[in-house]
Write a protein that holds these residues in place. Structure first.
Motif, PDB file in Angstrom:
ATOM      1  N   LYS A 121       0.832  -1.193   0.000  1.00 20.23           N
ATOM      2  CA  LYS A 121       0.000   0.000   0.000  1.00 20.23           C
ATOM      3  C   LYS A 121       0.872   1.250   0.000  1.00 20.23           C
ATOM      4  O   LYS A 121       1.792   1.395   0.797  1.00 20.23           O
ATOM      5  CB  LYS A 121      -0.907   0.021   1.239  1.00 20.23           C
ATOM      6  N   ARG A 122       0.551   2.141  -0.942  1.00 15.36           N
ATOM      7  CA  ARG A 122       1.203   3.451  -1.016  1.00 15.36           C
ATOM      8  C   ARG A 122       0.125   4.527  -0.912  1.00 15.36           C
ATOM      9  O   ARG A 122      -1.064   4.224  -0.986  1.00 15.36           O
ATOM     10  CB  ARG A 122       1.970   3.584  -2.347  1.00 15.36           C
ATOM     11  N   ASP A 123       0.505   5.772  -0.776  1.00 15.28           N
ATOM     12  CA  ASP A 123      -0.502   6.815  -0.633  1.00 15.28           C
ATOM     13  C   ASP A 123      -1.306   7.027  -1.918  1.00 15.28           C
ATOM     14  O   ASP A 123      -2.396   7.595  -1.878  1.00 15.28           O
ATOM     15  CB  ASP A 123       0.139   8.132  -0.173  1.00 15.28           C
ATOM     16  N   TRP A 124      -0.802   6.554  -3.038  1.00 14.49           N
ATOM     17  CA  TRP A 124      -1.511   6.692  -4.311  1.00 14.49           C
ATOM     18  C   TRP A 124      -2.314   5.441  -4.677  1.00 14.49           C
ATOM     19  O   TRP A 124      -3.102   5.464  -5.628  1.00 14.49           O
ATOM     20  CB  TRP A 124      -0.525   7.006  -5.435  1.00 14.49           C
ATOM     21  N   THR A 165      -2.201   0.747  -4.616  1.00 11.30           N
ATOM     22  CA  THR A 165      -1.514  -0.516  -4.322  1.00 11.30           C
ATOM     23  C   THR A 165      -0.480  -0.821  -5.390  1.00 11.30           C
ATOM     24  O   THR A 165      -0.773  -0.765  -6.584  1.00 11.30           O
ATOM     25  CB  THR A 165      -2.523  -1.671  -4.240  1.00 11.30           C
ATOM     26  N   ARG A 205       3.669   2.472 -11.103  1.00  8.03           N
ATOM     27  CA  ARG A 205       2.303   2.997 -11.139  1.00  8.03           C
ATOM     28  C   ARG A 205       1.738   2.886 -12.567  1.00  8.03           C
ATOM     29  O   ARG A 205       2.398   3.254 -13.535  1.00  8.03           O
ATOM     30  CB  ARG A 205       2.283   4.470 -10.725  1.00  8.03           C
ATOM     31  N   ALA A 246      -1.913   5.875 -10.354  1.00  8.74           N
ATOM     32  CA  ALA A 246      -2.023   7.061  -9.496  1.00  8.74           C
ATOM     33  C   ALA A 246      -2.956   8.073 -10.154  1.00  8.74           C
ATOM     34  O   ALA A 246      -2.915   8.280 -11.374  1.00  8.74           O
ATOM     35  CB  ALA A 246      -0.642   7.670  -9.267  1.00  8.74           C
ATOM     36  N   TYR A 283       2.877  12.816 -11.414  1.00 11.51           N
ATOM     37  CA  TYR A 283       4.029  12.572 -10.550  1.00 11.51           C
ATOM     38  C   TYR A 283       5.283  12.672 -11.400  1.00 11.51           C
ATOM     39  O   TYR A 283       5.227  12.666 -12.638  1.00 11.51           O
ATOM     40  CB  TYR A 283       3.936  11.198  -9.885  1.00 11.51           C
ATOM     41  N   GLU A 287       9.079  10.716  -7.346  1.00  9.99           N
ATOM     42  CA  GLU A 287       8.010   9.955  -6.699  1.00  9.99           C
ATOM     43  C   GLU A 287       8.089   8.475  -7.061  1.00  9.99           C
ATOM     44  O   GLU A 287       7.823   7.599  -6.212  1.00  9.99           O
ATOM     45  CB  GLU A 287       6.644  10.531  -7.079  1.00  9.99           C
ATOM     46  N   GLU A 308      10.687   7.078  -4.915  1.00  5.18           N
ATOM     47  CA  GLU A 308      10.184   6.849  -3.564  1.00  5.18           C
ATOM     48  C   GLU A 308       9.444   5.513  -3.463  1.00  5.18           C
ATOM     49  O   GLU A 308       9.503   4.837  -2.425  1.00  5.18           O
ATOM     50  CB  GLU A 308       9.268   8.000  -3.144  1.00  5.18           C
ATOM     51  N   ASP A 309       8.746   5.121  -4.534  1.00  8.74           N
ATOM     52  CA  ASP A 309       8.081   3.819  -4.543  1.00  8.74           C
ATOM     53  C   ASP A 309       9.103   2.684  -4.424  1.00  8.74           C
ATOM     54  O   ASP A 309       8.885   1.705  -3.711  1.00  8.74           O
ATOM     55  CB  ASP A 309       7.267   3.643  -5.827  1.00  8.74           C
TER      56      ASP A 309
END
Length: 260
Positions: free
Chosen positions: A5-8, A10, A55, A63, A67, A71, A74-75
């Motif tokens: 789980k990410r903020d944007w 799965t 993503r 997402a 981005y 970003e 960061e994933d």
């Protein structure tokens, strides 16, 4: 198969544990983690591998907002942390290599080395990416995919009966995810920061690569402080698919030389 789980949304991650060196694989645009299947099959069995879908690619969600490459980096860092890896060797192709360079700049302590396949510090002019985005919006992914294979593959792979499978994968990539990733590439140029990437690097190129031609990857290797260059004679943009055994052989030699 693992859902992170990410903020944007799965992200699809695949982690194989072991006791050997840890390798993190980052895909090219329009592919998913399956592009590394053959390469991983040629690695020593006890090596740790971590793969993920970007993503909007593969089994990862798309997402909702735009981005950039940071970003996406960061994933990758989140996946490394989730897997419990203190550090790893990053293996990235095309945009995957651009993401890997960002990870090395953002968290250098987590990166033992880099394998940068068919990539650069800037992947083409922004205008070309904006034109591709416009074409996808107007004509769809399937129409765009028809013309991509000659940019991806050398003549030997183009004659392989498996080549159309990769066109199908590209055509089925989420359109909005593909467009957002193209936009991320268009806004990225870290050429002036290459001197900060001091980890050992292995740069791969392909003589038949139309997306990142040999002179582009040669320039990347020259501008990195500690890079070696391998140029495959018969491949195009995706040697991990076209020549997985040769790719893995060079990769293993590099990892065995630098792994801590």
């Amino acid at each position: 198969m693992h859902a992170l789980k990410r903020d944007w949304g799965t992200m699809h991650v695949r982690h194989k544990g072991g006791k050997g060196p840890a390798l993190v694989f980052i895909n090219s645009l329009g592919t998913d983690l399956r592009m590394w299947d053959e390469v991983c099959g040629h690695l020593p069995q006890d090596w740790i591998t971590l793969r993920m879908d970007k993503r909007g690619h593969g089994l990862s969600e798309t997402a909702l907002e735009g981005y950039g490459i940071p970003e996406l980096a960061e994933d990758v860092i989140a996946a490394i942390d989730d897997a419990g890896l203190a550090s790893a060797i990053l293996v990235g192709c095309s945009i995957g290599g651009l993401i890997a360079q960002h990870v090395a700049l953002m968290v250098p302590e987590k990166v033992q080395g880099l394998v940068l396949s068919n990539t650069a510090s800037m992947l083409g002019a922004a205008e070309g990416w904006h034109a591709r985005i416009a074409g996808v919006r107007e004509n769809g992914m399937a129409a765009m995919a028809e013309g991509i294979l000659p940019r991806w593959f050398g003549p030997k792979m183009l004659a392989n009966p498996n080549a159309p499978l990769w066109r199908t994968l590209l055509a089925r990539t989420d359109q909005e995810g593909y467009i957002a990733t193209c936009a991320a590439i268009a806004g990225t140029d870290i050429t002036d920061r290459l001197g900060e990437i001091t980890q050992p690097a292995l740069v791969f190129g392909g003589k038949h690569d139309l997306a990142t031609p040999p002179e582009v990857v040669e320039a990347l290797a020259r501008n990195l402080p500690r890079a070696d260059l391998v140029m495959f004679e018969e491949t195009g943009h995706l040697p991990a698919i076209e020549a997985p055994e040769a790719f893995a052989e060079a990769l293993v030699k590099f990892v065995e030389r630098i792994a801590k």
